[in-house]
Design a protein around this motif. Structure first.
Motif, short mmCIF file in Angstrom:
data_model
loop_
_atom_site.label_atom_id
_atom_site.label_comp_id
_atom_site.label_asym_id
_atom_site.label_seq_id
_atom_site.Cartn_x
_atom_site.Cartn_y
_atom_site.Cartn_z
N ALA A 454 1.00 -1.16 -0.22
CA ALA A 454 0.15 -0.05 -0.33
C ALA A 454 0.71 1.35 0.68
CB ALA A 454 -0.84 -0.19 1.33
N ALA A 455 1.81 1.72 0.94
CA ALA A 455 2.39 2.69 0.62
C ALA A 455 3.04 2.74 -0.38
CB ALA A 455 3.62 2.44 1.59
N LEU A 456 3.79 1.42 -1.00
CA LEU A 456 4.70 1.66 -2.31
C LEU A 456 3.64 1.82 -3.64
CD1 LEU A 456 6.64 -1.42 -1.87
CD2 LEU A 456 7.78 1.12 -1.56
N SER A 457 2.47 1.15 -3.61
CA SER A 457 1.31 1.99 -4.60
C SER A 457 0.85 3.08 -4.77
CB SER A 457 1.23 0.66 -4.96
OG SER A 457 0.12 0.25 -3.80
N GLY A 458 0.93 3.63 -3.50
CA GLY A 458 -0.74 4.17 -3.28
C GLY A 458 -1.89 3.56 -3.30
N CYS A 851 -0.15 -1.58 -6.32
CA CYS A 851 -0.05 -2.68 -6.73
C CYS A 851 0.64 -2.37 -7.93
CB CYS A 851 -0.61 -3.66 -6.69
SG CYS A 851 -0.83 -5.24 -5.18
N LEU A 852 0.90 -1.12 -8.80
CA LEU A 852 1.96 -0.77 -9.66
C LEU A 852 3.04 -1.06 -9.66
CD1 LEU A 852 0.56 3.20 -8.52
CD2 LEU A 852 0.02 1.73 -10.79
N GLN A 853 4.31 -0.50 -10.33
CA GLN A 853 5.39 -1.26 -10.40
C GLN A 853 6.70 -0.84 -8.88
OE1 GLN A 853 6.66 -2.49 -14.20
NE2 GLN A 853 8.78 -2.43 -13.64
N PHE A 854 7.88 -1.78 -9.27
CA PHE A 854 8.73 -1.03 -8.23
C PHE A 854 9.61 -1.76 -7.92
CE2 PHE A 854 10.59 -1.36 -3.29
CZ PHE A 854 11.04 -0.34 -3.56
N SER A 855 11.35 -1.42 -7.06
CA SER A 855 11.91 -2.14 -7.31
C SER A 855 12.85 -1.43 -6.77
CB SER A 855 12.97 -1.65 -8.67
OG SER A 855 14.17 -2.76 -8.92
N GLY A 856 13.29 -2.26 -5.62
CA GLY A 856 14.44 -1.97 -4.76
C GLY A 856 15.39 -1.41 -4.64
N LEU A 857 15.80 -2.17 -5.87
CA LEU A 857 17.78 -1.90 -6.32
C LEU A 857 17.93 -0.74 -7.71
CD1 LEU A 857 19.06 -6.03 -6.79
CD2 LEU A 857 18.45 -4.29 -4.53
N GLN A 858 18.74 0.03 -7.83
CA GLN A 858 19.05 0.87 -8.97
C GLN A 858 19.49 -0.16 -10.39
OE1 GLN A 858 21.59 4.44 -7.60
NE2 GLN A 858 21.45 3.91 -5.34
N ALA A 859 19.87 -0.73 -9.51
CA ALA A 859 20.34 -1.79 -10.82
C ALA A 859 20.61 -3.63 -10.34
CB ALA A 859 21.32 -1.21 -11.92
#
Length: 939
Positions: A454-458, A851-859
């Motif tokens: 929820a926090a990451l996707s809003g 539930c959009l997209q997120f990555s915790g790494l820069q690469a």
């Protein structure tokens, strides 16, 4: 702490680098006074080690063992052991005691007063109470994955560090009860800073040879890739397992007579006791190398009334040493494993070198402890899934910087690593308790996952967790015409993986996080096997299948909309097998072609279209008839521990039907064995989804079901298995590297644990099988690889559990049904590891959350580097473990050292500083000092 430059980050030559990304404070040094009793250089020093072995569940649950409940099953109460031992240590400063299982000690400690805690801290500081091993439990070594072992060791050792400081830090690993010993465990212990390792069980033939050669103490070189002595570990084999010498057990559960030392009484027995003890000590000394020997004075759940033990041990030491005035050459003393190890190190000798492992374990000619490699396969799979859940929760807690308020399932997972838990060697009600704990941990973890997403996707939409997708049950997808799917990837590299969702429509639109409809989904009818195994838990008639792609250490969202309802299209209806040859004898994609025999319907060949390889490959299911103990050679039956088929030739399970749907073939072998053979887009692996059970027992025979792959690969009796999911070891049929084997069980004697993968190869081809749980397997015939899937047995194997391995449940009263998956890949031997290692990591940690997209790494991390641990350490710091996941010389490209820049690694974390710790995160790496040992070879 000010920001620091981290150009080095980590240079990882297969070593698991453990980094505390934090502002860290150096702990005080241990100010313990000299705690080891003096020894005598010209005498035989007998180190008496008072101890208890407290199983974290076995015949009783963890709670029952701690409280002393259900003593009708086994008399055992751990809380009373610790109460009694502390009381008795205070009565004589010479006394010593060691304790192992932090799970129990943690419980006991929480309930003690401030005065008792001060007393115990003093006993620890003075070396009178010593912790050995120190993990949350004494883990199994055959059926555990290295990542879960590291976690449970870290949890236990951290508690000891936080509670007692450096004086509570164990120096010795102590695995006195596990049923065989893995090389990777020894490697991990070395990297955790242990000076030595002691265990009690090894093959009876190996022990006999080592006794003659005086090689029961040795140097174990536990890695092909780490530069010695990084993974060198001194290893000692205890003389009596972990029991006291015969006639010297003085617990309330023992029958041996106490020392009666009143000379005015007729039953005075001091002379007899001393005479027997000296004879045992001198006999034992003949099979060890120095003038120091060790005796374990204790056993399972002993010292509940510690006064019995200590009063007799005090007398034994006094009367044995009193004989020195009359010329005796034996000196007895209270000791601990670390004190004993210190004397062996001072001897400055050279030691026999070992580079393989201690599997399989046998305690007699027909008693091979290889059945537990597969026992309770459903629990083994649930433990593996739970490990993936835990890593996901730990990662999300860090990535969103969430306050650590949720109790995560670390303790449940740690307990599950116990050598009578994931091993499958416990009573049924105890296995149920382990599963209940894992389930409760995941329910708590779901709160964190929901809040994180929820926090990451809003998005504040309600999230439903579909935990029964392996049997196509998910109420939301079965009843909704529109829903979204979150796919989380805990790996540090992008992953593509098939998602299968139970649905009732026949056509769906699948859109990615950007709203593009470029992810087509296939709708396939639900198989009859799935409908049978799900029972009344769902009502879907179809499955929606689409290939999902998730970013590294992140998630993406797919939107699913129903386009058409009603009956399935003609092209996806289930096809009825015809009497003639099937119309399509193969399935294929861009990477693999799988062919089937037109007469039998069995898999007949596998081709890698990229490398232009083709092998003959037949796969079938078989079952071994389990021995019932009524045999002229031995009365040993198969059971939870023991695998003993009554014949070396398994029975073939009959074949009945074959159907085809999209890129999959559905096979029925019998009413209780079926399989789906699948190809999934760009996975580069062939999936075999097997369903086995309930195993019939109407014929009063226990059954042990295997699947066997017979190929055209020329193996010359060699095959390869992993060690706890990490390095690979070479195996050879009917062969042991360190002694000449007398093989008495041609099947069970060639079985080894497979934690994540096994393979066979020749100069041209390598066939790799990736498993979804720990299982037993072997290569009994050249070119073949067999894996045991399920066991149902009608007799107890007389190893203590006192219960046959006959699993049923409320849902399956007629016998447990188990479903699992094998992944097959075909490659050239020089490059095969580049494909099968990532597959194995994916199988271990691949958690896909519906539930959009997120990555915790820069690469993404380089292919050779695996993110093993990312978890909250305290309010301001994070524990990060990166590992080089390729063995030395395993891959031409990926076995080279790799440099990672930590400051450019994460997308949501700002790194202010980093300090390197040992593998278990309980010592600073630059302060970790270990004994140096010299092998006989001079290597």
């Amino acid at each position: 702490m000010a920001a620091v430059s981290l150009p080095l980050a980590a240079l990882l030559p297969l070593l698991c680098g453990c980094v505390c990304v934090c502002a860290c404070v150096r702990a005080r040094a241990c100010v313990r006074v000299q705690s080891c009793h003096a020894t005598k250089p010209n005498l035989l020093n007998v180190h008496l080690v008072p101890h208890t072995h407290d199983d974290v569940g076995w015949l009783k649950t963890v709670d029952q063992y701690y409280y002393g409940d259900r003593n009708d099953i086994q008399h055992a109460g751990v809380q009373y052991i610790l109460d009694s031992v502390v009381d008795q240590l205070l009565k004589n400063p010479d006394r010593r005691f060691i304790y192992v299982e932090t799970a129990f000690f943690y419980r006991w400690w929480k309930r003690q007063s401030a005065d008792v805690r001060r007393t115990v801290r003093r006993l620890v500081d003075e070396g009178r109470l010593e912790f050995v091993n120190g993990g949350w439990c004494m883990s199994d070594e055959a059926t555990t994955h290295y990542s879960a072992v590291i976690d449970q060791m870290t949890m236990g050792l951290r508690f000891l560090n936080d509670t007692f400081g450096p004086c509570g830090r164990p120096r010795v690993a102590w695995h006195i009860d596990p049923f065989g010993h893995a090389r990777e465990h020894a490697s991990m212990f070395a990297q955790m800073g242990y000076d030595g390792f002691f265990f009690g069980r090894l093959d009876y033939q190996d022990r006999s040879r080592r006794r003659i050669a005086r090689e029961q103490e040795l140097l174990w070189r536990a890695s092909d890739s780490l530069t010695p002595p990084m993974a060198d570990l001194f290893t000692g084999i205890l003389p009596n397992g972990y029991n006291p010498p015969e006639g010297f057990c003085w617990d309330q559960s023992c029958d041996d007579p106490p020392i009666r030392d009143d000379p005015d009484l007729e039953d005075y027995n001091v002379d007899d006791v001393v005479k027997r003890f000296l004879a045992i000590a001198n006999t034992q000394a003949k099979v060890y190398k120095t003038n120091h020997i060790i005796m374990t004075m204790g056993s399972d759940f002993q010292y509940e009334n510690a006064n019995l033990w200590y009063k007799n041990l005090d007398k034994l030491i006094r009367y044995v040493n009193g004989r020195q005035a009359n010329g005796s050459r034996v000196h007895a003393l209270y000791s601990t494993p670390s004190c004993y190890l210190q004397e062996l190190h001072r001897a400055n000798l050279t030691w026999a070198l070992k580079t393989d492992d201690f599997f399989p374990y046998a305690d007699d000619a027909h008693d091979l402890w290889t059945g537990y490699f597969t026992s309770r396969p459903a629990l083994k799979r649930y433990e593996r899934i739970s490990n993936g859940n835990l890593q996901t929760c730990n990662q999300l807690e860090i990535l969103i910087k969430w306050p650590p308020y949720v109790v995560l399932p670390e303790k449940a997972m740690a307990v599950a690593q116990h050598h009578d838990a994931v091993s499958g060697t416990e009573k049924q009600h105890v296995a149920d308790d382990y599963a209940r704990r894992l389930a409760g941990g995941w329910l708590r973890c779901q709160v964190l996952v929901s809040n994180s997403l929820a926090a990451l996707s809003g998005s504040t939409a309600e999230r439903i967790y579909c935990d029964k997708l392996n049997v196509s049950v998910c109420p939301l997808t079965e009843s909704s015409s529109k829903f979204s799917v979150n796919v989380y990837n805990p790996l540090a590299r992008p992953v593509s993986w098939p998602v299968r969702l139970p649905v009732n429509g026949t056509s769906y639109k699948v859109s990615d996080a950007e709203g593009e409809n470029k992810y087509s989904g296939d709708v396939v009818p639900l198989s009859a096997a799935t409908r049978a195994v799900r029972r009344n838990r769902g009502f879907a008639v179809n499955e929606l299948v689409f290939q999902a792609r998730a970013p590294p250490l992140g998630f993406t969202t797919y939107s699913v909309s129903l386009l058409r309802d009603g009956p399935p299209a003609a092209s996806t209806r289930r096809r009825t097998p015809t009497a003639g040859k099937p119309s399509r004898p193969s399935i294929y994609d861009c990477f693999l072609r799988v062919t089937f025999d037109p007469d039998t319907g069995l898999l007949s060949g596998l081709s890698n279209l990229e490398t232009k390889q083709t092998i003959k490959l037949t796969q079938n299911f078989y079952w071994y008839n389990a021995s019932d103990g009524n045999n002229s050679k031995s009365d040993q039956p198969s059971g939870a521990y023991i695998f003993r088929p009554n014949s070396s030739t398994p029975f073939v399970i009959s074949r009945t039907a074959k159907t085809e749907t999209v890129q999959e073939v559905r096979q029925w072998f019998s009413p209780w064995v079926s399989q789906v053979v699948r190809l999934h887009g760009d996975s580069r692996a062939l999936e075999l989804e097997w369903t086995v059970g309930p195993l019939p027992i109407d014929d009063d025979l226990g059954k042990e079901v295997i699947t066997r792959l017979d190929s055209s690969i020329q193996t010359a009796e060699y095959f390869y298995t992993d060690s706890n999911g990490r390095e690979i070891l070479q195996r050879k049929k009917d062969f042991r590297p360190t002694w000449i084997l007398r093989q008495s069980e041609p099947v069970a004697g060639n079985y080894y644990p497979i934690n994540s993968r096994a393979f066979i190869k020749d100069e041209v081809d390598q066939l790799t099988v990736v498993t979804d749980r720990s299982q037993g397997g072997s290569s009994i015939q050249n070119g073949s690889l067999e894996i045991m899937l399920h066991r149902r047995l009608l007799y107890d194997d007389v190893r203590g559990v006192a219960e046959p391995l006959n699993e049923t449940s409320a849902l399956f009263p007629e016998g447990l049904v188990v479903r699992g998956r094998l992944l097959l890949s075909l490659d050239r031997p020089p490059t095969a590891a580049d494909a099968h290692r990532p597959l194995a990591q994916q199988a271990v940690l691949g958690r896909w959350s519906p539930c959009l997209q997120f990555s915790g790494l820069q690469a993404a991390l380089p292919p050779a580097v695996h993110l093993l641990t990312l978890t909250q350490w305290d309010e301001d710091s994070v524990l990060l473990r990166l590992e080089h996941q390729f063995q030395s010389r395993e891959s031409k490209e990926n076995s080279r050292p790799v440099t990672v820049n930590l400051q450019k690694l994460f997308s949501t974390l700002e790194i202010l500083g980093a300090s390197e710790l040992n593998l278990s995160a309980n010592q600073w790496k630059d302060e970790m000092k270990r004994f140096h040992w010299t092998p006989q070879t001079g290597m």
